[in-house]
Design a protein around this motif. Structure first.
Motif, PDB file in Angstrom:
ATOM      1  N   ALA A 109       0.811  -1.218   0.000  1.00 50.13           N
ATOM      2  CA  ALA A 109       0.000   0.000   0.000  1.00 50.13           C
ATOM      3  C   ALA A 109       0.845   1.270   0.000  1.00 50.13           C
ATOM      4  N   GLY A 110       2.168   1.124   0.001  1.00 48.62           N
ATOM      5  CA  GLY A 110       3.034   2.301  -0.001  1.00 48.62           C
ATOM      6  C   GLY A 110       3.005   3.057   1.320  1.00 48.62           C
ATOM      7  N   ILE A 111       2.936   2.324   2.428  1.00 50.87           N
ATOM      8  CA  ILE A 111       2.879   2.931   3.752  1.00 50.87           C
ATOM      9  C   ILE A 111       4.256   2.831   4.398  1.00 50.87           C
ATOM     10  N   ASP A 112       4.680   3.884   5.073  1.00 47.06           N
ATOM     11  CA  ASP A 112       5.984   3.936   5.730  1.00 47.06           C
ATOM     12  C   ASP A 112       5.968   3.008   6.946  1.00 47.06           C
ATOM     13  N   LEU A 113       6.623   1.857   6.844  1.00 47.51           N
ATOM     14  CA  LEU A 113       6.601   0.865   7.912  1.00 47.51           C
ATOM     15  C   LEU A 113       7.259   1.405   9.182  1.00 47.51           C
ATOM     16  N   GLU A 114       8.387   2.080   9.039  1.00 44.80           N
ATOM     17  CA  GLU A 114       9.080   2.587  10.226  1.00 44.80           C
ATOM     18  C   GLU A 114       8.252   3.645  10.935  1.00 44.80           C
ATOM     19  N   LYS A 115       7.552   4.466  10.185  1.00 39.08           N
ATOM     20  CA  LYS A 115       6.680   5.466  10.797  1.00 39.08           C
ATOM     21  C   LYS A 115       5.538   4.791  11.544  1.00 39.08           C
ATOM     22  N   ALA A 116       5.010   3.702  10.981  1.00 39.60           N
ATOM     23  CA  ALA A 116       3.945   2.960  11.647  1.00 39.60           C
ATOM     24  C   ALA A 116       4.449   2.300  12.922  1.00 39.60           C
ATOM     25  N   LYS A 117       5.626   1.689  12.865  1.00 41.96           N
ATOM     26  CA  LYS A 117       6.170   1.009  14.039  1.00 41.96           C
ATOM     27  C   LYS A 117       6.485   1.972  15.172  1.00 41.96           C
ATOM     28  N   ALA A 118       6.696   3.249  14.834  1.00 43.31           N
ATOM     29  CA  ALA A 118       7.031   4.250  15.852  1.00 43.31           C
ATOM     30  C   ALA A 118       5.819   4.751  16.624  1.00 43.31           C
ATOM     31  N   LEU A 119       4.613   4.356  16.202  1.00 37.01           N
ATOM     32  CA  LEU A 119       3.420   4.804  16.911  1.00 37.01           C
ATOM     33  C   LEU A 119       3.418   4.276  18.346  1.00 37.01           C
ATOM     34  N   PRO A 120       2.846   5.020  19.286  1.00 40.30           N
ATOM     35  CA  PRO A 120       2.681   4.497  20.643  1.00 40.30           C
ATOM     36  C   PRO A 120       1.520   3.515  20.678  1.00 40.30           C
ATOM     37  N   PRO A 121       1.420   2.715  21.736  1.00 39.70           N
ATOM     38  CA  PRO A 121       0.245   1.847  21.870  1.00 39.70           C
ATOM     39  C   PRO A 121      -1.032   2.678  21.971  1.00 39.70           C
ATOM     40  N   LEU A 122      -2.162   2.020  21.768  1.00 40.17           N
ATOM     41  CA  LEU A 122      -3.440   2.703  21.937  1.00 40.17           C
ATOM     42  C   LEU A 122      -3.578   3.206  23.366  1.00 40.17           C
ATOM     43  N   PRO A 123      -4.295   4.302  23.555  1.00 42.94           N
ATOM     44  CA  PRO A 123      -4.465   4.843  24.917  1.00 42.94           C
ATOM     45  C   PRO A 123      -5.028   3.806  25.872  1.00 42.94           C
ATOM     46  N   GLY A 124      -4.406   3.726  27.047  1.00 41.10           N
ATOM     47  CA  GLY A 124      -4.883   2.799  28.063  1.00 41.10           C
ATOM     48  C   GLY A 124      -4.451   1.363  27.861  1.00 41.10           C
ATOM     49  N   ARG A 125      -3.652   1.091  26.832  1.00 44.81           N
ATOM     50  CA  ARG A 125      -3.205  -0.280  26.576  1.00 44.81           C
ATOM     51  C   ARG A 125      -1.688  -0.361  26.627  1.00 44.81           C
ATOM     52  N   ALA A 126      -1.197  -1.455  27.181  1.00 50.57           N
ATOM     53  CA  ALA A 126       0.242  -1.676  27.208  1.00 50.57           C
ATOM     54  C   ALA A 126       0.732  -2.094  25.833  1.00 50.57           C
ATOM     55  N   ALA A 127       2.025  -1.887  25.587  1.00 50.95           N
ATOM     56  CA  ALA A 127       2.603  -2.314  24.315  1.00 50.95           C
ATOM     57  C   ALA A 127       2.536  -3.831  24.216  1.00 50.95           C
ATOM     58  N   PRO A 128       2.086  -4.376  23.082  1.00 59.09           N
ATOM     59  CA  PRO A 128       2.050  -5.837  22.932  1.00 59.09           C
ATOM     60  C   PRO A 128       3.450  -6.401  22.845  1.00 59.09           C
ATOM     61  N   HIS A 129       3.536  -7.706  23.033  1.00 60.98           N
ATOM     62  CA  HIS A 129       4.827  -8.361  22.889  1.00 60.98           C
ATOM     63  C   HIS A 129       5.313  -8.207  21.448  1.00 60.98           C
ATOM     64  N   LYS A 130       6.617  -8.351  21.262  1.00 57.36           N
ATOM     65  CA  LYS A 130       7.194  -8.238  19.926  1.00 57.36           C
ATOM     66  C   LYS A 130       6.523  -9.247  18.986  1.00 57.36           C
ATOM     67  N   ALA A 131       6.347  -8.829  17.749  1.00 54.55           N
ATOM     68  CA  ALA A 131       5.662  -9.669  16.770  1.00 54.55           C
ATOM     69  C   ALA A 131       6.388 -10.989  16.588  1.00 54.55           C
ATOM     70  N   LEU A 132       5.637 -12.055  16.434  1.00 48.54           N
ATOM     71  CA  LEU A 132       6.187 -13.364  16.125  1.00 48.54           C
ATOM     72  C   LEU A 132       6.371 -13.500  14.619  1.00 48.54           C
ATOM     73  N   THR A 133       7.262 -14.372  14.248  1.00 46.96           N
ATOM     74  CA  THR A 133       7.455 -14.636  12.827  1.00 46.96           C
ATOM     75  C   THR A 133       7.562 -16.143  12.622  1.00 46.96           C
ATOM     76  N   ALA A 134       7.111 -16.587  11.472  1.00 51.93           N
ATOM     77  CA  ALA A 134       7.294 -17.987  11.106  1.00 51.93           C
ATOM     78  C   ALA A 134       8.661 -18.138  10.470  1.00 51.93           C
ATOM     79  N   GLU A 135       9.307 -19.270  10.723  1.00 51.54           N
ATOM     80  CA  GLU A 135      10.640 -19.478  10.168  1.00 51.54           C
ATOM     81  C   GLU A 135      10.586 -19.670   8.656  1.00 51.54           C
TER      82      GLU A 135
END
Length: 537
Positions: free
Chosen positions: A488-514
């Motif tokens: 979609a042509g979205i800046d991934l690093e800019k997206a990853k820099a967002l804070p968590p939603l208000p009132g929610r803790a940051a989720p665990h780091k994303a999992l990946t399949a090998e």
């Protein structure tokens, strides 16, 4: 605009201080009847459309029967439940099944990307049992107070009268519990090839109760003997160009030809209680019960062998409710189930009328006579009579009233204790792990279709929604978020820099399949889908 003008209120002007959670006894419920804000909200929502259903307007139906195996897995069914419909063998329980799409209008195409309703009315010897579910095993939200908001976001824009991607993802972006369902829905699983070739699920958590008054938690599932087959977006578009009702035609044509569709009815069972050892709350309908821990236990078969003789009388006027249970099947404290139980029957009384249960399609099986003290109301045509038609109350000194049925030898008594409040439980805040697992269980063609669909949707959304959704997808699975961002042509690093939603803790780091190979899953398949599936030719 003053600050006060932005405050959400009730119709009485009362400020709404919590629009996210119903009031419950303790974190896990049950809900209380004095949930005034919720009751006002859901009952108004039930009356928003005339005359078609607010949701599930497009539907088709068929008659059939259910046969119990007398066992649940390898155990006698009576070990878990005293419900005769599940314990008695050699009995064909009459059924009526209505399939439907959710968000579309009555004449919308059956190729739409949408959950499919899978509602079953069992006309048992103990009265009706309605199991009102979907083809997908999870849902978008876990608290019924959010249902009107969810449907408003998914329905057409009140200005343009078009379904808009930005409205859908504006809601989803603020409700990450929806990510699991969205991952299902935007994949080929969001467009079943036919009604015959799709799964069914009760979605909510129920309880089974045996003769000793002992209960277990359970989930109900229907696995099609025809196999599971889904459509890509391109395949659905090609069908829609020629036929907007292909699923109804396929169902009716196959039944007419004697190719009766059949599903195996399966149950997942879990001990009753908080089950705090689990990483998820089993009452949360946005989560699956992993099949490696809670296997699908066969307990019967469902067969459809007759089409309606009159569509309006039997399909359009059919009415289902999650509160319609038989002895031996009971409610859990699932907040969506408790909210649906009010909403469904309330909707039917509004849509069809106060006496909708007198219609033949909704009435119990012949031989099971309704005897109530309910009287009158619009379109009444029979009296649910007792021994004396003058005595429409009970009890009676003269002994001429209807009598209460005998109580079970041992009733089920749930211990309830807790502080009344509005809760978003800590055990349900991980909204990313199962969505990531779902992504990794997809075959390559399913992941490709999922990404293509999401990329097209993201291109129709403003940047704040794009960034938040990529942030969510990346926390489900890094490959998932990266592919949507790149497409979609979205800046991934800019997206990853967002804070968590208000009132929610940051989720665990994303999992990946090998590795990502057809049918592979680096973490194991806990999703509970049929083992064999394919795209439509």
């Amino acid at each position: 605009m003053t600050e006060q003008s932005n405050i959400l209120t009730t119709r009485q002007g009362h400020p709404v201080r919590d629009n996210q959670s119903t009031r419950t006894v303790g974190e896990r419920g049950p809900a209380t009847l004095e949930n005034y804000q919720f009751i006002e909200k859901i009952t108004h929502f039930d009356r928003e459309r005339i005359p078609e259903r607010v949701v599930h307007a497009r539907g088709a139906g068929a008659h059939g029967y259910f046969e119990a195996y007398g066992k649940i897995g390898d155990e006698p069914a009576s070990k878990y439940t005293r419900a005769k419909v599940l314990t008695q063998t050699g009995v064909k329980t009459p059924t009526f099944v209505r399939f439907s799409t959710v968000a579309g209008a009555k004449e919308s195409p059956e190729t739409e990307r949408d959950p499919r309703g899978f509602a079953i009315k069992f006309k048992t010897v103990d009265g009706n049992w309605d199991l009102v579910g979907n083809n997908l095993k999870v849902f978008f939200i876990r608290d019924a107070i959010k249902f009107p908001d969810m449907i408003h976001a998914f329905k057409p824009d009140p200005i343009t009268n078009r379904q808009e991607a930005w409205r859908f993802f504006d809601f989803v972006g603020m409700h990450p519990e929806s990510l699991h369902m969205v991952t299902h829905l935007k994949s080929p699983w969001g467009i079943p090839a036919t009604f015959r070739e799709m799964e069914g699920s009760g979605v909510n958590t129920y309880k089974l109760v045996n003769e000793a008054g002992e209960a277990v938690l359970c989930k109900f599932h229907f696995e099609p003997k025809q196999g599971v087959r889904n459509l890509t977006s391109a395949q659905a578009s090609a069908i829609q160009a020629k036929d907007v009702g292909h699923c109804t035609r396929d169902l009716y044509d196959n039944i007419a030809a004697g190719n009766f569709p059949e599903w195996e009815f399966c149950v997942q069972i879990m001990p009753d209680g908080p089950n705090e050892h689990l990483s998820f709350d089993p009452l949360d309908d946005t989560k699956l019960w992993p099949v490696d821990q809670f296997p699908l236990l066969p307990c019967g078969r469902l067969v459809l062998d007759r089409v309606p003789s009159n569509f309006f009388a039997e399909v359009e006027q059919s009415a289902f409710g999650t509160g319609v249970l038989v002895d031996g099947i009971d409610f859990s404290d699932d907040k969506m189930l408790q909210g649906r139980t009010l909403s469904y029957s309330d909707t039917q009384r509004y849509r069809v009328g106060a006496n909708y249960l007198q219609l033949p399609i909704n009435a119990p099986a012949p031989g099971v006579v309704a005897r109530t003290n309910q009287r009158d109301g619009q379109m009444t045509y029979t009296v649910d009579g007792g021994p004396n038609p003058n005595v429409n109350y009970e009890p009676s000194v003269l002994g001429q009233s209807l009598k209460e049925a005998a109580k079970p030898a041992r009733e089920y008594h749930q211990q309830v204790e807790g502080k009344l409040g509005r809760y978003q439980t800590s055990r349900t805040t991980d909204d990313y792990t199962q969505a990531g697992e779902r992504y990794r269980t997809f075959e390559a063609w399913e992941r490709d279709d999922l990404i293509d669909n999401l990329v097209n949707d993201m291109k129709a959304c403003p940047e704040p929604i794009q960034l938040r959704m990529v942030w969510h997808f990346w926390h489900c699975d890094e490959d998932y978020g990266r592919r949507v961002a790149e497409g979609a042509g979205i800046d991934l690093e800019k997206a990853k820099a967002l804070p968590p939603l208000p009132g929610r803790a940051a989720p665990h780091k994303a999992l990946t399949a090998e590795t990502y190979t057809d049918g592979s899953n680096a973490k194991g398949n806990t999703q509970g889908n049929a083992p064999s599936r394919q795209a439509a030719e």
